[in-house]
Design a protein around this motif. Structure first.
Motif, PDB file in Angstrom:
ATOM      1  N   SER A 183      50.024 -17.408  56.173  1.00  0.00           N
ATOM      2  CA  SER A 183      50.382 -16.897  54.849  1.00  0.00           C
ATOM      3  C   SER A 183      51.887 -16.767  54.693  1.00  0.00           C
ATOM      4  O   SER A 183      52.405 -16.773  53.585  1.00  0.00           O
ATOM      5  N   LYS A 187      55.107 -19.723  50.522  1.00  0.00           N
ATOM      6  CA  LYS A 187      56.241 -20.039  49.668  1.00  0.00           C
ATOM      7  C   LYS A 187      57.107 -21.089  50.350  1.00  0.00           C
ATOM      8  O   LYS A 187      57.618 -20.884  51.447  1.00  0.00           O
ATOM      9  N   LYS A 221      64.892  -3.566  54.658  1.00  0.00           N
ATOM     10  CA  LYS A 221      63.677  -3.979  53.961  1.00  0.00           C
ATOM     11  C   LYS A 221      62.670  -4.536  54.962  1.00  0.00           C
ATOM     12  O   LYS A 221      63.014  -5.348  55.830  1.00  0.00           O
ATOM     13  N   PRO A 223      58.164  -5.604  55.450  1.00  0.00           N
ATOM     14  CA  PRO A 223      56.831  -5.661  54.851  1.00  0.00           C
ATOM     15  C   PRO A 223      56.212  -4.269  54.916  1.00  0.00           C
ATOM     16  O   PRO A 223      56.447  -3.521  55.869  1.00  0.00           O
ATOM     17  N   ARG A 224      55.418  -3.913  53.937  1.00  0.00           N
ATOM     18  CA  ARG A 224      54.943  -2.530  53.814  1.00  0.00           C
ATOM     19  C   ARG A 224      54.208  -2.050  55.059  1.00  0.00           C
ATOM     20  O   ARG A 224      54.302  -0.883  55.440  1.00  0.00           O
ATOM     21  N   LYS A 225      53.445  -2.934  55.723  1.00  0.00           N
ATOM     22  CA  LYS A 225      52.654  -2.516  56.879  1.00  0.00           C
ATOM     23  C   LYS A 225      53.257  -2.928  58.221  1.00  0.00           C
ATOM     24  O   LYS A 225      52.653  -2.709  59.273  1.00  0.00           O
ATOM     25  N   GLU A 239      58.506   3.417  49.887  1.00  0.00           N
ATOM     26  CA  GLU A 239      57.522   2.345  49.826  1.00  0.00           C
ATOM     27  C   GLU A 239      57.353   1.784  48.423  1.00  0.00           C
ATOM     28  O   GLU A 239      57.369   2.529  47.447  1.00  0.00           O
ATOM     29  N   LYS A 241      55.044  -1.720  46.415  1.00  0.00           N
ATOM     30  CA  LYS A 241      53.708  -2.293  46.460  1.00  0.00           C
ATOM     31  C   LYS A 241      53.507  -3.217  47.653  1.00  0.00           C
ATOM     32  O   LYS A 241      52.445  -3.198  48.287  1.00  0.00           O
ATOM     33  N   THR A 242      54.491  -4.046  47.950  1.00  0.00           N
ATOM     34  CA  THR A 242      54.331  -5.019  49.032  1.00  0.00           C
ATOM     35  C   THR A 242      55.360  -4.844  50.142  1.00  0.00           C
ATOM     36  O   THR A 242      55.228  -5.459  51.195  1.00  0.00           O
ATOM     37  N   SER A 243      56.375  -4.056  49.912  1.00  0.00           N
ATOM     38  CA  SER A 243      57.426  -3.865  50.909  1.00  0.00           C
ATOM     39  C   SER A 243      57.876  -2.419  50.906  1.00  0.00           C
ATOM     40  O   SER A 243      57.484  -1.628  50.037  1.00  0.00           O
ATOM     41  N   ARG A 244      58.703  -2.090  51.866  1.00  0.00           N
ATOM     42  CA  ARG A 244      59.268  -0.743  51.932  1.00  0.00           C
ATOM     43  C   ARG A 244      60.691  -0.844  52.448  1.00  0.00           C
ATOM     44  O   ARG A 244      61.110  -1.889  52.978  1.00  0.00           O
TER      45      ARG A 244
END
Length: 255
Positions: A183, A187, A221, A223-225, A239, A241-244
């Motif tokens: 994944s 992009k 920056k 990835p959120r998880k 945090e 939606k997709t990053s933190r």
């Protein structure tokens, strides 16, 4: 880290650009990844099936223009992470500038930003994008708050900042997201970056260098998880939606 994929500068009149960034130059009939002129812009082009459409730095229109007009101002995640509150905007080093999108947002909100990019071809795109933005009356004030340095921030951050006569309060880091599955290559733009720069295995060293220089905070920056970068633990995180953003207070302030 040296660029891991070769980029050729292609076209008459671009010899000086190639020499400045240490890239090979050909007048015509270039194959592979190449920097060429399309209309008024310098672009990074390659096989479209593999890399998608050519890349350019566009501060006037595209994503940057839309984000400048409708992105949410100082309520944006990057603005909060870098401390753009109601007070005066801080001076910021974006040590992993990429295509300059976050740096341009920060400059549009009043911050002075030094962009550092280690990949020569991407730095050349940034230089071209800055030059075009400076010629646009509505962007001249914003572009004047942006500066560019080409170099490896993980190895020479202090020297690059000193050479630019810059005193950063905040350092913004956006190292390459961990590559864990297919994944990550969805992009095609990211595929180009991975081939040019590789994975940011030296992110811990970059974080240490940033903590030595920023007078107030370092914003990283992730990835959120994803786990934080190896090294000192962040003080706290913001945090989205997709990053933190993992936030690190400068050592002198946390002592």
């Amino acid at each position: 880290m040296a660029d891991s994929a070769e980029v050729i500068v292609c076209g008459e009149g671009l010899e000086h650009l190639a020499a400045r960034y240490g890239l090979a130059w050909q007048a015509e009939q270039c194959a592979g990844l190449r920097l060429v002129r399309e209309a008024r812009a310098l672009v990074l082009a390659g096989d479209e099936g593999r890399y998608g459409k050519s890349l350019k730095v566009d501060f006037v229109g595209g994503k940057a223009g839309h984000r400048r007009r409708f992105g949410g101002g100082r309520g944006q995640l990057v603005a909060k992470a870098c401390g753009l509150g109601k007070a005066a905007a801080p001076s910021i080093v974006d040590a992993t500038a990429g295509l300059g999108r976050d740096a341009f947002v920060l400059a549009s909100l009043g911050a002075r930003v030094l962009m550092i990019e280690r990949v020569a071809a991407i730095a050349a795109l940034l230089e071209d994008g800055l030059n075009r933005a400076a010629s646009e009356p509505e962007l001249a004030e914003i572009s004047a708050r942006l500066a560019l340095a080409h170099g490896d921030a993980a190895r020479e951050l202090a020297a690059l900042v000193a050479a630019a006569h810059f005193s950063p309060q905040v350092i913004h880091l956006d190292p390459m997201f961990p590559h864990r599955d297919k994944s990550a290559l969805v992009k095609k733009e990211m595929r180009v970056f991975r081939e040019l720069a590789g994975d940011d295995t030296d992110a811990p060293r970059l974080l240490e260098a940033a903590l030595d220089i920023a007078t107030h905070r370092v914003a990283v920056k992730r990835p959120r998880k994803a786990p934080p970068i190896a090294g000192p633990a962040p003080g706290h995180a913001i945090e989205g939606k997709t990053s933190r953003y993992d936030l690190y207070v400068h050592r002198s302030l946390s002592a």
